[in-house]
Design an enzyme around this catalytic site. Structure first.
Site, PDB file in Angstrom:
ATOM      1  CE  LYS A  41      -3.894   1.665   2.813  1.00  0.00           C
ATOM      2  NZ  LYS A  41      -4.590   1.393   4.087  1.00  0.00           N
ATOM      3  CB  SER A 127      -5.833   8.367   7.485  1.00  0.00           C
ATOM      4  OG  SER A 127      -5.730   8.076   8.840  1.00  0.00           O
TER       5      SER A 127
END
Ligand code: PNS
Length: 160
Positions: A41, A127
């Site tokens: 990621k 986030s």
């Protein structure tokens, strides 16, 4: 001693996460905030930067510490004597995936997952949204700790 873990990516930590850590700190003797090292990621902040910010924002919580982990969360729990995973639930939409993970973690390692209901002030907060809004010049003041706000602006400025 009751040890709990709050796992996540924390890219970056938000006031919603911080609320969960504070509440976990009242339930367990020791709380470990564990940052997942995810090689697949892409992230805005490095794991070290995320850890640094987390340590800064939990500095006033004496029973909370910060660590990172790679691999299965249940393996981390076993190695560190963790009895419970503490997660925040923002909305019903979080529930399906969180329940799946909780059930899988119980099956894999018999580790319990405890959910705390996120403070409604932060129920829409993530986030990813923070990064998106800040990238396009929107204000995220009050949504992330001040130390994170400064780092966020500096990092986004560097990337421009
Ligand atoms: O902040 P995030 O990215 O939503 O956190 C997800 C996290 C880190 C809690 C989850 O992906 C995780 O526990 N990953 C570790 C790998 C693992 O144990 N996978 C099986 C989960 S059932």
């Amino acid at each position: 001693m009751r040890v709990a873990v709050c796992p996540g990516s924390f890219d970056p930590v938000t006031n919603g996460h911080l609320d969960v850590f504070r509440r976990a700190a009242t339930l367990a003797d020791r709380v470990i905030v564990a940052v997942l090292i995810n090689k697949t990621k892409s992230s805005l902040f490095t794991v070290d930067e995320r850890i640094e910010m987390l340590r800064e924002v939990v500095a006033d919580l004496p029973n909370v510490e910060v660590d990172s982990f790679y691999g299965l969360l249940v393996d981390y729990c076993k190695e560190h004597g963790v009895q419970a995973i503490v997660k925040g639930l923002r909305a019903v939409s979080d529930f399906d995936y969180e329940l799946q993970m909780a059930q899988m973690n119980y099956r894999l390692g018999e580790v319990e997952t405890l959910f705390v209901s996120t403070n409604p002030l932060y129920s829409y907060l993530s986030s990813s949204l923070v990064k998106e809004v800040a990238t396009h010049g929107g204000s995220v003041a009050g949504l992330v700790p001040d130390a994170v706000l400064e780092r966020l602006h500096a990092t986004l400025e560097e990337r421009r």
